[in-house]
Write an enzyme that holds these catalytic residues in place. Structure first.
Site, PDB file in Angstrom:
ATOM      1  N   ASP A  34      36.531  29.029  96.832  1.00  0.00           N
ATOM      2  CA  ASP A  34      35.622  29.996  95.688  1.00  0.00           C
ATOM      3  C   ASP A  34      36.588  29.384  94.201  1.00  0.00           C
ATOM      4  O   ASP A  34      37.293  30.094  93.986  1.00  0.00           O
ATOM      5  CB  ASP A  34      35.074  31.191  95.970  1.00  0.00           C
ATOM      6  N   ILE A  35      36.391  29.133  93.246  1.00  0.00           N
ATOM      7  CA  ILE A  35      36.496  28.504  92.587  1.00  0.00           C
ATOM      8  C   ILE A  35      37.659  29.838  90.952  1.00  0.00           C
ATOM      9  O   ILE A  35      38.001  29.657  89.527  1.00  0.00           O
ATOM     10  CB  ILE A  35      36.589  27.305  91.739  1.00  0.00           C
ATOM     11  N   GLY A  96      21.292  39.154  94.086  1.00  0.00           N
ATOM     12  CA  GLY A  96      22.430  38.301  93.742  1.00  0.00           C
ATOM     13  C   GLY A  96      23.278  37.216  93.788  1.00  0.00           C
ATOM     14  O   GLY A  96      24.073  37.233  93.933  1.00  0.00           O
ATOM     15  N   GLN A  97      22.259  36.271  94.648  1.00  0.00           N
ATOM     16  CA  GLN A  97      22.756  34.572  94.479  1.00  0.00           C
ATOM     17  C   GLN A  97      22.174  33.733  93.248  1.00  0.00           C
ATOM     18  O   GLN A  97      21.977  33.769  92.512  1.00  0.00           O
ATOM     19  CB  GLN A  97      21.919  34.280  95.967  1.00  0.00           C
ATOM     20  N   HIS A 103      25.806  30.882 101.532  1.00  0.00           N
ATOM     21  CA  HIS A 103      27.471  30.485 101.637  1.00  0.00           C
ATOM     22  C   HIS A 103      27.677  32.234 102.603  1.00  0.00           C
ATOM     23  O   HIS A 103      27.388  32.941 101.871  1.00  0.00           O
ATOM     24  CB  HIS A 103      27.664  29.717 100.851  1.00  0.00           C
ATOM     25  N   HIS A 105      30.869  34.506 101.869  1.00  0.00           N
ATOM     26  CA  HIS A 105      31.898  34.968 100.889  1.00  0.00           C
ATOM     27  C   HIS A 105      33.034  35.839 102.242  1.00  0.00           C
ATOM     28  O   HIS A 105      33.119  36.919 102.653  1.00  0.00           O
ATOM     29  CB  HIS A 105      31.831  35.423  99.932  1.00  0.00           C
TER      30      HIS A 105
HETATM   31  P1  AMP Z   1      27.084  33.526  94.503  1.00  0.00           P
HETATM   32  O1  AMP Z   1      25.311  32.827  94.769  1.00  0.00           O
HETATM   33  O2  AMP Z   1      26.258  35.029  93.968  1.00  0.00           O
HETATM   34  O3  AMP Z   1      26.925  34.335  96.300  1.00  0.00           O
HETATM   35  O4  AMP Z   1      27.891  32.875  94.707  1.00  0.00           O
HETATM   36  C1  AMP Z   1      28.060  32.067  94.021  1.00  0.00           C
HETATM   37  C2  AMP Z   1      29.443  31.737  94.126  1.00  0.00           C
HETATM   38  O5  AMP Z   1      29.750  30.142  94.038  1.00  0.00           O
HETATM   39  C3  AMP Z   1      30.585  32.644  92.830  1.00  0.00           C
HETATM   40  O6  AMP Z   1      31.693  33.442  93.249  1.00  0.00           O
HETATM   41  C4  AMP Z   1      30.854  31.323  92.251  1.00  0.00           C
HETATM   42  O7  AMP Z   1      32.320  31.404  91.698  1.00  0.00           O
HETATM   43  C5  AMP Z   1      31.249  30.556  93.505  1.00  0.00           C
HETATM   44  N1  AMP Z   1      31.058  28.575  93.045  1.00  0.00           N
HETATM   45  C6  AMP Z   1      30.201  28.039  91.927  1.00  0.00           C
HETATM   46  N2  AMP Z   1      30.638  26.864  92.314  1.00  0.00           N
HETATM   47  C7  AMP Z   1      31.724  27.044  92.730  1.00  0.00           C
HETATM   48  C8  AMP Z   1      32.444  25.191  93.089  1.00  0.00           C
HETATM   49  N3  AMP Z   1      31.762  23.953  92.608  1.00  0.00           N
HETATM   50  N4  AMP Z   1      33.460  25.905  93.977  1.00  0.00           N
HETATM   51  C9  AMP Z   1      34.341  26.894  94.279  1.00  0.00           C
HETATM   52  N5  AMP Z   1      32.490  27.800  94.601  1.00  0.00           N
HETATM   53  C10 AMP Z   1      32.069  27.653  93.029  1.00  0.00           C
END
Ligand code: AMP
Length: 142
Positions: A34-35, A96-97, A103, A105
């Site tokens: 995760d960036i 919260g998506q 994905h 975490h």
């Molecule tokens: P969520 O959909 O709430 O589970 O969160 C999406 C996650 O994706 C967040 O933790 C972001 O920091 C992460 N994220 C978004 N864009 C990227 C990317 N290009 N590479 C890696 N992680 C990402």
């Protein structure tokens, strides 16, 4: 439920149209850092098959993702000298998506240290490169 959108950022990563810090890949899943990590080593595990979230993913694809999450979690415990692991999965905006490709975490945790809020800071490239290198080595048993 809303249909899967193939233009989401993780679909672009899967197609090689957008870079990522890859730590693991097999026929069914991809895992990358995760960036905007909420903890050092924060990794995302995604299925290669399209799925919006928990609500539409095929059970077999979910099982592949879960197995990979366990692999990452075990490797992360040593790589990041973690005391524990938190898994999270958000489905739909109300859940919260933010990115609509399923994905999980995988977040290494340390005693007494809280997770950062979601998307609070973009990690330094050097830190991400270093974390990826170490995690890959641990996953390869090195
Ligand atoms: P969520 O959909 O709430 O589970 O969160 C999406 C996650 O994706 C967040 O933790 C972001 O920091 C992460 N994220 C978004 N864009 C990227 C990317 N290009 N590479 C890696 N992680 C990402």
């Amino acid at each position: 439920m809303t249909a899967y959108d193939p233009n989401n950022i993780f679909a672009k990563i899967l197609r090689g149209e957008f870079p990522c810090y890859k730590v693991y890949e097999d026929d069914h899943v991809l895992a990358f850092l995760d960036i905007m990590p909420r903890a050092p080593g924060h990794t995302l595990v995604i299925p290669k098959a399209p799925a919006r979230n928990l609500l539409d993913v095929k059970p077999d694809d979910l099982a592949h993702v879960a197995r990979a999450a366990q692999k990452i979690a075990r490797a992360a415990m040593t790589t990041f000298k973690a005391d524990g692991i938190t898994l999270q999965q958000f489905s739909e905006s109300a859940g919260g998506q933010v990115v609509f490709h399923l994905h999980i975490h995988v977040m290494p945790r340390h005693n007494g240290i809280a997770l950062l809020p979601p998307a609070s800071r973009k990690e330094d490239v050097k830190v991400l490169e270093d974390s990826a290198t170490k995690l890959i080595a641990a996953l390869q048993g090195g």
